[in-house]
Write a protein that holds these residues in place. Structure first.
Motif, PDB file in Angstrom:
ATOM      1  N   SER A   1      53.508 -14.709  41.004  1.00 43.06           N
ATOM      2  CA  SER A   1      54.754 -14.626  40.246  1.00 43.06           C
ATOM      3  C   SER A   1      54.523 -14.247  38.786  1.00 43.06           C
ATOM      4  O   SER A   1      55.430 -14.360  37.988  1.00 43.06           O
ATOM      5  CB  SER A   1      55.506 -15.960  40.312  1.00 43.06           C
ATOM      6  OG  SER A   1      54.751 -16.960  39.681  1.00 43.06           O
ATOM      7  N   GLU A   2      53.319 -13.792  38.453  1.00 40.53           N
ATOM      8  CA  GLU A   2      53.088 -13.376  37.075  1.00 40.53           C
ATOM      9  C   GLU A   2      53.858 -12.081  36.810  1.00 40.53           C
ATOM     10  O   GLU A   2      54.092 -11.289  37.717  1.00 40.53           O
ATOM     11  CB  GLU A   2      51.598 -13.202  36.789  1.00 40.53           C
ATOM     12  CG  GLU A   2      50.938 -12.069  37.536  1.00 40.53           C
ATOM     13  CD  GLU A   2      50.389 -12.472  38.892  1.00 40.53           C
ATOM     14  OE1 GLU A   2      49.951 -11.576  39.614  1.00 40.53           O
ATOM     15  OE2 GLU A   2      50.427 -13.657  39.236  1.00 40.53           O
ATOM     16  N   PRO A   3      54.273 -11.882  35.592  1.00 43.83           N
ATOM     17  CA  PRO A   3      55.061 -10.687  35.278  1.00 43.83           C
ATOM     18  C   PRO A   3      54.267  -9.400  35.506  1.00 43.83           C
ATOM     19  O   PRO A   3      53.057  -9.368  35.318  1.00 43.83           O
ATOM     20  CB  PRO A   3      55.405 -10.848  33.804  1.00 43.83           C
ATOM     21  CG  PRO A   3      55.019 -12.214  33.425  1.00 43.83           C
ATOM     22  CD  PRO A   3      54.105 -12.752  34.453  1.00 43.83           C
ATOM     23  N   LEU A   4      54.984  -8.369  35.903  1.00 41.53           N
ATOM     24  CA  LEU A   4      54.339  -7.065  36.075  1.00 41.53           C
ATOM     25  C   LEU A   4      54.130  -6.420  34.708  1.00 41.53           C
ATOM     26  O   LEU A   4      54.933  -6.589  33.798  1.00 41.53           O
ATOM     27  CB  LEU A   4      55.216  -6.156  36.938  1.00 41.53           C
ATOM     28  CG  LEU A   4      55.388  -6.564  38.398  1.00 41.53           C
ATOM     29  CD1 LEU A   4      56.357  -5.629  39.090  1.00 41.53           C
ATOM     30  CD2 LEU A   4      54.068  -6.575  39.119  1.00 41.53           C
ATOM     31  N   ARG A   5      53.052  -5.661  34.623  1.00 36.77           N
ATOM     32  CA  ARG A   5      52.781  -4.936  33.380  1.00 36.77           C
ATOM     33  C   ARG A   5      53.574  -3.631  33.376  1.00 36.77           C
ATOM     34  O   ARG A   5      54.103  -3.197  34.396  1.00 36.77           O
ATOM     35  CB  ARG A   5      51.282  -4.667  33.263  1.00 36.77           C
ATOM     36  CG  ARG A   5      50.459  -5.955  33.130  1.00 36.77           C
ATOM     37  CD  ARG A   5      48.978  -5.644  32.963  1.00 36.77           C
ATOM     38  NE  ARG A   5      48.442  -4.841  34.041  1.00 36.77           N
ATOM     39  CZ  ARG A   5      47.958  -5.329  35.178  1.00 36.77           C
ATOM     40  NH1 ARG A   5      47.940  -6.634  35.378  1.00 36.77           N
ATOM     41  NH2 ARG A   5      47.474  -4.529  36.105  1.00 36.77           N
ATOM     42  N   VAL A   6      53.665  -3.016  32.233  1.00 39.33           N
ATOM     43  CA  VAL A   6      54.424  -1.774  32.090  1.00 39.33           C
ATOM     44  C   VAL A   6      53.850  -0.690  32.996  1.00 39.33           C
ATOM     45  O   VAL A   6      54.590   0.065  33.644  1.00 39.33           O
ATOM     46  CB  VAL A   6      54.430  -1.319  30.607  1.00 39.33           C
ATOM     47  CG1 VAL A   6      55.100   0.033  30.464  1.00 39.33           C
ATOM     48  CG2 VAL A   6      55.112  -2.345  29.739  1.00 39.33           C
ATOM     49  N   GLY A   7      52.546  -0.603  33.079  1.00 38.53           N
ATOM     50  CA  GLY A   7      51.912   0.408  33.933  1.00 38.53           C
ATOM     51  C   GLY A   7      52.273   0.221  35.399  1.00 38.53           C
ATOM     52  O   GLY A   7      52.434   1.200  36.141  1.00 38.53           O
ATOM     53  N   GLN A   8      52.406  -1.025  35.844  1.00 38.32           N
ATOM     54  CA  GLN A   8      52.791  -1.270  37.233  1.00 38.32           C
ATOM     55  C   GLN A   8      54.230  -0.826  37.484  1.00 38.32           C
ATOM     56  O   GLN A   8      54.536  -0.270  38.543  1.00 38.32           O
ATOM     57  CB  GLN A   8      52.623  -2.756  37.563  1.00 38.32           C
ATOM     58  CG  GLN A   8      51.168  -3.181  37.621  1.00 38.32           C
ATOM     59  CD  GLN A   8      51.015  -4.679  37.780  1.00 38.32           C
ATOM     60  OE1 GLN A   8      51.752  -5.453  37.177  1.00 38.32           O
ATOM     61  NE2 GLN A   8      50.047  -5.082  38.594  1.00 38.32           N
ATOM     62  N   TYR A   9      55.107  -1.048  36.517  1.00 40.45           N
ATOM     63  CA  TYR A   9      56.488  -0.575  36.672  1.00 40.45           C
ATOM     64  C   TYR A   9      56.537   0.956  36.718  1.00 40.45           C
ATOM     65  O   TYR A   9      57.266   1.546  37.527  1.00 40.45           O
ATOM     66  CB  TYR A   9      57.381  -1.082  35.529  1.00 40.45           C
ATOM     67  CG  TYR A   9      57.962  -2.451  35.787  1.00 40.45           C
ATOM     68  CD1 TYR A   9      58.935  -2.642  36.757  1.00 40.45           C
ATOM     69  CD2 TYR A   9      57.543  -3.549  35.056  1.00 40.45           C
ATOM     70  CE1 TYR A   9      59.477  -3.888  36.988  1.00 40.45           C
ATOM     71  CE2 TYR A   9      58.075  -4.800  35.289  1.00 40.45           C
ATOM     72  CZ  TYR A   9      59.042  -4.964  36.254  1.00 40.45           C
ATOM     73  OH  TYR A   9      59.577  -6.203  36.486  1.00 40.45           O
ATOM     74  N   ILE A  10      55.773   1.609  35.859  1.00 44.48           N
ATOM     75  CA  ILE A  10      55.756   3.068  35.854  1.00 44.48           C
ATOM     76  C   ILE A  10      55.230   3.594  37.186  1.00 44.48           C
ATOM     77  O   ILE A  10      55.777   4.542  37.762  1.00 44.48           O
ATOM     78  CB  ILE A  10      54.922   3.600  34.661  1.00 44.48           C
ATOM     79  CG1 ILE A  10      55.639   3.270  33.351  1.00 44.48           C
ATOM     80  CG2 ILE A  10      54.668   5.096  34.779  1.00 44.48           C
ATOM     81  CD1 ILE A  10      54.828   3.581  32.121  1.00 44.48           C
ATOM     82  N   GLY A  11      54.186   2.964  37.714  1.00 42.97           N
ATOM     83  CA  GLY A  11      53.656   3.370  39.019  1.00 42.97           C
ATOM     84  C   GLY A  11      54.669   3.178  40.137  1.00 42.97           C
ATOM     85  O   GLY A  11      54.801   4.036  41.025  1.00 42.97           O
TER      86      GLY A  11
ATOM     87  N   MET B   1      58.883  -2.651  52.505  1.00 43.43           N
ATOM     88  CA  MET B   1      57.680  -3.487  52.509  1.00 43.43           C
ATOM     89  C   MET B   1      57.690  -4.464  51.328  1.00 43.43           C
ATOM     90  O   MET B   1      57.363  -5.643  51.468  1.00 43.43           O
ATOM     91  CB  MET B   1      56.426  -2.608  52.447  1.00 43.43           C
ATOM     92  CG  MET B   1      56.098  -1.940  53.767  1.00 43.43           C
ATOM     93  SD  MET B   1      54.676  -0.833  53.682  1.00 43.43           S
ATOM     94  CE  MET B   1      53.487  -1.739  52.759  1.00 43.43           C
ATOM     95  N   TRP B   2      58.060  -3.978  50.151  1.00 39.36           N
ATOM     96  CA  TRP B   2      58.085  -4.832  48.966  1.00 39.36           C
ATOM     97  C   TRP B   2      59.221  -5.853  49.037  1.00 39.36           C
ATOM     98  O   TRP B   2      59.087  -6.972  48.555  1.00 39.36           O
ATOM     99  CB  TRP B   2      58.232  -4.000  47.702  1.00 39.36           C
ATOM    100  CG  TRP B   2      57.036  -3.152  47.373  1.00 39.36           C
ATOM    101  CD1 TRP B   2      55.756  -3.337  47.788  1.00 39.36           C
ATOM    102  CD2 TRP B   2      57.034  -1.979  46.562  1.00 39.36           C
ATOM    103  NE1 TRP B   2      54.950  -2.352  47.291  1.00 39.36           N
ATOM    104  CE2 TRP B   2      55.705  -1.509  46.522  1.00 39.36           C
ATOM    105  CE3 TRP B   2      58.003  -1.278  45.861  1.00 39.36           C
ATOM    106  CZ2 TRP B   2      55.324  -0.386  45.810  1.00 39.36           C
ATOM    107  CZ3 TRP B   2      57.632  -0.156  45.143  1.00 39.36           C
ATOM    108  CH2 TRP B   2      56.308   0.287  45.118  1.00 39.36           C
TER     109      TRP B   2
ATOM    110  N   SER C   1      53.549 -11.520  50.913  1.00 38.17           N
ATOM    111  CA  SER C   1      52.533 -11.659  49.859  1.00 38.17           C
ATOM    112  C   SER C   1      52.758 -10.650  48.740  1.00 38.17           C
ATOM    113  O   SER C   1      51.813 -10.081  48.214  1.00 38.17           O
ATOM    114  CB  SER C   1      51.143 -11.481  50.468  1.00 38.17           C
ATOM    115  OG  SER C   1      51.028 -10.170  50.985  1.00 38.17           O
ATOM    116  N   VAL C   2      54.011 -10.463  48.375  1.00 38.93           N
ATOM    117  CA  VAL C   2      54.360  -9.493  47.336  1.00 38.93           C
ATOM    118  C   VAL C   2      54.722 -10.258  46.065  1.00 38.93           C
ATOM    119  O   VAL C   2      55.325 -11.334  46.128  1.00 38.93           O
ATOM    120  CB  VAL C   2      55.542  -8.613  47.803  1.00 38.93           C
ATOM    121  CG1 VAL C   2      55.938  -7.623  46.731  1.00 38.93           C
ATOM    122  CG2 VAL C   2      55.181  -7.889  49.079  1.00 38.93           C
ATOM    123  N   ASN C   3      54.360  -9.698  44.932  1.00 38.78           N
ATOM    124  CA  ASN C   3      54.721 -10.285  43.648  1.00 38.78           C
ATOM    125  C   ASN C   3      56.233 -10.459  43.568  1.00 38.78           C
ATOM    126  O   ASN C   3      56.998  -9.597  44.007  1.00 38.78           O
ATOM    127  CB  ASN C   3      54.233  -9.363  42.522  1.00 38.78           C
ATOM    128  CG  ASN C   3      54.473  -9.953  41.160  1.00 38.78           C
ATOM    129  OD1 ASN C   3      55.587 -10.280  40.811  1.00 38.78           O
ATOM    130  ND2 ASN C   3      53.406 -10.071  40.390  1.00 38.78           N
TER     131      ASN C   3
END
Length: 151
Positions: free
Chosen positions: A76-86, A103-104, A109-111
């Protein structure tokens, strides 16, 4: 008639003082009082100050804050900006985006942030599909009426 305990004026025949609750002696009628004279007692003045009762307090317990419930969940940790862009770049690939969103959205086992993003994208996509069907049906009807007479 006066209370012997606090000195408050009482109505005749009162058995208890309405100020302090002390029991009063019954007053004898005037003819009986004449037979036996009673000595007059001085009325004590009411107390000017009564100290407050001492209160005992329980010892203070120390408060230990609990971590919030959302941080206990795994991944549950926050996503980083790079993960959002991806994730947004992956949404541009036509068939892959739909598969990844499902799937998400429903994977175990998804964030949590990725799961909420995918669910929101599915809802927005469903609303877009419904609106495009409604508008395209209306547009086809309008165009059919305009050109219907030329056949």
């Amino acid at each position: 008639m006066f209370c012997e305990n606090c000195g408050k004026s009482l109505p005749d025949g009162a058995k208890f003082c309405n100020g302090c609750g002390a029991k009063t002696e019954p007053v004898q009628p005037a003819y009986a009082a004449a037979a036996e004279p009673t000595p007059a007692r001085p009325v004590p003045p009411p107390p000017l100050y009564t100290p407050p009762a001492q209160t005992t307090y329980a010892p203070q317990q120390t408060y230990t804050p609990q971590p919030p419930a959302y941080s206990v969940q795994p991944d549950s940790e926050p996503l980083r900006v790079g993960q959002y862009i991806g994730m947004i770049l992956l949404m541009f690939v036509p068939i892959l985006s739909v598969i990844l969103l499902f799937m998400w959205s429903f994977g175990s086992s998804v964030n949590l942030n990725k799961k909420n993003f995918a669910r929101a994208m599915l809802i927005v996509s469903a609303i877009g599909i419904v609106l495009s069907i409604i508008f395209s049906t209306a547009l086809i009807g309008i165009v059919g009426e305009l050109f219907g007479g030329y056949y």
